[in-house]
Write a protein that holds these residues in place. Structure first.
Motif, short mmCIF file in Angstrom:
data_model
loop_
_atom_site.label_atom_id
_atom_site.label_comp_id
_atom_site.label_asym_id
_atom_site.label_seq_id
_atom_site.Cartn_x
_atom_site.Cartn_y
_atom_site.Cartn_z
N VAL A 142 0.89 -1.32 -0.03
CA VAL A 142 -0.03 0.13 0.02
C VAL A 142 0.71 1.19 -0.02
CG1 VAL A 142 -1.72 1.40 1.20
CG2 VAL A 142 -1.89 -1.17 1.14
N LEU A 143 1.81 1.23 0.58
CA LEU A 143 3.00 2.28 0.91
C LEU A 143 3.45 2.38 -0.57
CD1 LEU A 143 4.83 1.89 4.16
CD2 LEU A 143 3.31 3.73 3.56
N LEU A 144 4.03 1.35 -1.02
CA LEU A 144 4.95 1.46 -2.31
C LEU A 144 4.18 1.45 -3.52
CD1 LEU A 144 7.97 1.07 -2.81
CD2 LEU A 144 7.56 -1.30 -3.24
N TRP A 145 3.03 0.74 -3.64
CA TRP A 145 2.31 0.85 -4.99
C TRP A 145 1.15 1.74 -5.01
CZ3 TRP A 145 -1.60 -3.65 -6.07
CH2 TRP A 145 -2.05 -3.44 -7.42
N GLY A 146 0.33 1.48 -3.78
CA GLY A 146 -0.99 2.26 -3.69
C GLY A 146 -0.83 3.82 -3.56
N ASN A 147 0.53 4.16 -2.81
CA ASN A 147 0.58 5.51 -2.75
C ASN A 147 1.89 6.16 -3.48
OD1 ASN A 147 -1.32 6.87 -0.39
ND2 ASN A 147 -0.97 4.43 0.06
N GLY A 148 2.85 4.96 -3.83
CA GLY A 148 3.97 5.63 -4.22
C GLY A 148 3.95 5.44 -5.84
N GLY A 149 2.92 4.76 -6.37
CA GLY A 149 2.82 4.21 -7.76
C GLY A 149 4.03 3.25 -7.93
N VAL B 241 13.06 13.25 -6.79
CA VAL B 241 12.04 11.99 -6.90
C VAL B 241 12.69 10.50 -6.52
CG1 VAL B 241 10.53 10.93 -8.18
CG2 VAL B 241 10.50 13.26 -8.41
N SER B 242 13.97 10.36 -6.96
CA SER B 242 14.47 9.04 -6.85
C SER B 242 14.94 9.03 -5.31
CB SER B 242 15.83 9.15 -7.45
OG SER B 242 16.69 10.15 -7.13
N ASN B 243 15.00 9.91 -4.46
CA ASN B 243 15.34 9.64 -3.10
C ASN B 243 13.94 9.17 -2.42
OD1 ASN B 243 17.96 10.39 -3.37
ND2 ASN B 243 17.79 12.54 -2.73
N PHE B 244 13.04 9.88 -2.84
CA PHE B 244 11.49 9.53 -2.22
C PHE B 244 11.24 8.08 -2.51
CE2 PHE B 244 10.07 14.27 -2.61
CZ PHE B 244 10.70 14.66 -1.41
N LYS B 245 11.60 7.62 -3.68
CA LYS B 245 11.19 6.23 -4.13
C LYS B 245 12.34 5.33 -3.26
CE LYS B 245 9.54 7.08 -8.70
NZ LYS B 245 9.73 6.83 -10.21
N ILE B 246 13.62 5.64 -3.15
CA ILE B 246 14.52 4.69 -2.46
C ILE B 246 14.11 4.70 -0.91
CG2 ILE B 246 16.67 4.61 -1.63
CD1 ILE B 246 17.69 5.86 -4.22
N PHE B 247 13.47 5.78 -0.50
CA PHE B 247 13.11 5.61 0.77
C PHE B 247 11.94 4.89 1.08
CE2 PHE B 247 10.41 7.14 4.28
CZ PHE B 247 11.26 7.00 5.47
N ILE B 248 10.94 4.86 0.24
CA ILE B 248 9.66 4.39 0.53
C ILE B 248 10.03 2.87 0.35
CG2 ILE B 248 8.76 4.36 -1.68
CD1 ILE B 248 7.06 4.86 1.73
N PHE B 249 10.91 2.56 -0.94
CA PHE B 249 11.29 1.15 -0.97
C PHE B 249 11.77 0.48 0.06
CE2 PHE B 249 13.70 -1.98 -3.99
CZ PHE B 249 12.74 -2.77 -4.04
#
Length: 397
Positions: free
Chosen positions: A55-62, A247-255
């Motif tokens: 939900v964090l990664l896919w539902g909210n982070g796409g 944006v890449s740092n946001f994606k890395i953090f949530i991943f």
């Protein structure tokens, strides 16, 4: 409700949702099913950690990851390595050629404990490894992918390929990992037997509390400024990037956060079930975990838990009742949910609860209108009566 608590639970509606889920997990299920079924529910709840992370990664982070089984497996194998070393003390393994090492190592003619097994002799160090190694692995994958703007279907395929590679590696290194059989015969944690009924109850409740901790942490992240930026990144990534954010740092953090939550679920799975194998690391379990999230509602943390329970209860029921047909039945169920309920169970609830609220408001408005009309009529009758009395008194005069 103060502002910080409201932010943590998601307002009054979020608090009610958490309370209902808590009542089901901590009261209704323990009272309503036997210990065998409750242990099954506990196993299902370990999968819910992965659904929440999605939900964090896919539902909210796409970011669709088809390899969350990687991190679930890393957490599970970490706990399994600790428990296997505890079960392989020199006295218990004295009949082996090399006492004091896991039995599958002795079968594969390994004569000493490998160096990377040494840290798992300590439970605190094991817990630290379970939290950090999956996050570090996710960081390496995320840095390599997101810094090069790899996303969408390409990222999904790459994570799927990594899950396949890791499962093949585990099977191939039989002497170090137990191979296709996995790590089995796990009995104790610091001498505490995890196989009796009282231990199963304790592990079930511990699992539930950790799951709620993961949900609250996720809610806090999503209700913060970072969460708003995450949604903006999902819908309009280029606009967020042009606004000056990396944006890449946001994606890395949530991943990395999603990997850590999944690893906790894997560790609890090992404690609940008593073994860990590569069948929980590869492509199939990773895709099933995405299905759990999709059925529950990929935008709802609580919905992801319900989706996990719903799908796994269905698998258990159909496999017991219709062993030849259950795969087809479950496949048809998934297709129906995707076609007719694209937002999952959470979307169905939101739709019908909204209609119910609208109906209640209309009923209240109708009642209020009726009261006002009644008041007006009473006022009109009173005014007419007063006029008639005045006219009669004037005629007498």
């Amino acid at each position: 409700m103060n502002a910080s608590l409201s932010k943590l639970v998601g307002g009054k509606e979020g608090l009610v949702g958490l309370a209902v889920l808590a009542a089901i997990i901590f009261v209704a299920l323990p009272l309503g099913v036997d210990i065998f079924r409750l242990n099954l529910v506990g196993k299902y709840l370990t999968y819910a950690f992965v659904a929440v992370s999605l939900v964090l990664l896919w539902g909210n982070g796409g970011i669709l990851s088809l390899g969350q089984g990687i991190f679930f497996g890393l957490g599970g194998y970490g706990m399994a390595m600790f428990m296997k070393l505890e079960a392989s003390d020199p006295i218990t393994t004295k009949i082996q050629t090399t006492p004091g090492i896991p039995d599958f190592m002795d079968w594969n003619q390994i004569t000493s404990l490998p160096w990377f097994w040494e840290p798992f002799k300590s439970l605190p160090l094991t817990i630290l490894i379970i939290l950090t190694i999956p996050a570090l692995f996710a960081y390496l994958i995320g840095f390599a992918m997101f810094k090069r703007r790899v996303g969408g279907v390409y990222f999904a395929i790459i994570t799927q390929a990594i899950a396949l590679i890791l499962s093949i590696l585990i099977v191939g290194q039989q002497g170090f990992t137990g191979g296709v059989n996995g790590i089995t015969d796990l009995k104790t944690v610091w001498g505490w037997d995890t196989r009796n009924d009282s231990a199963k109850y304790i592990l079930y409740y511990l699992n539930g509390f950790l799951l709620f901790g993961a949900i609250l942490l996720s809610k806090y992240v999503l209700n913060s400024k970072f969460g708003m930026l995450l949604l903006a990144m999902r819908d309009k990534e280029e606009r967020v990037r042009f606004s000056g954010y990396d944006v890449s740092n946001f994606k890395i953090f949530i991943f990395c956060l999603a990997a850590m939550i999944s690893a906790v679920g894997g560790a609890m799975f090992t404690l609940q079930v008593g073994f860990m194998s590569p069948s929980f690391v590869g492509i199939v379990p990773s895709i099933e975990m995405v299905i759990f999230c999709a059925v529950g509602g990929r935008a709802s943390l609580i919905g992801a838990v319900y989706g996990t329970l719903f799908v796994n209860f269905g698998k258990t029921f159909f496999s017991e009742s219709y062993p030849e047909l259950w795969l087809f039945i479950m496949g048809g169920l998934f297709i129906a949910v995707v076609m007719f309920f694209p937002d999952g169970l959470a979307g169905v609830w939101a739709k019908y609860s909204h209609k119910l609220n609208v109906f209640k408001k209309k009923s209240s408005l109708t009642s209020a209108t009726a009261i006002i009309d009644s008041t007006k009529n009473e006022g009109s009758k009173k005014a007419v009566n007063e006029i008639d009395v005045t006219n009669i008194e004037g005629a007498k005069a």
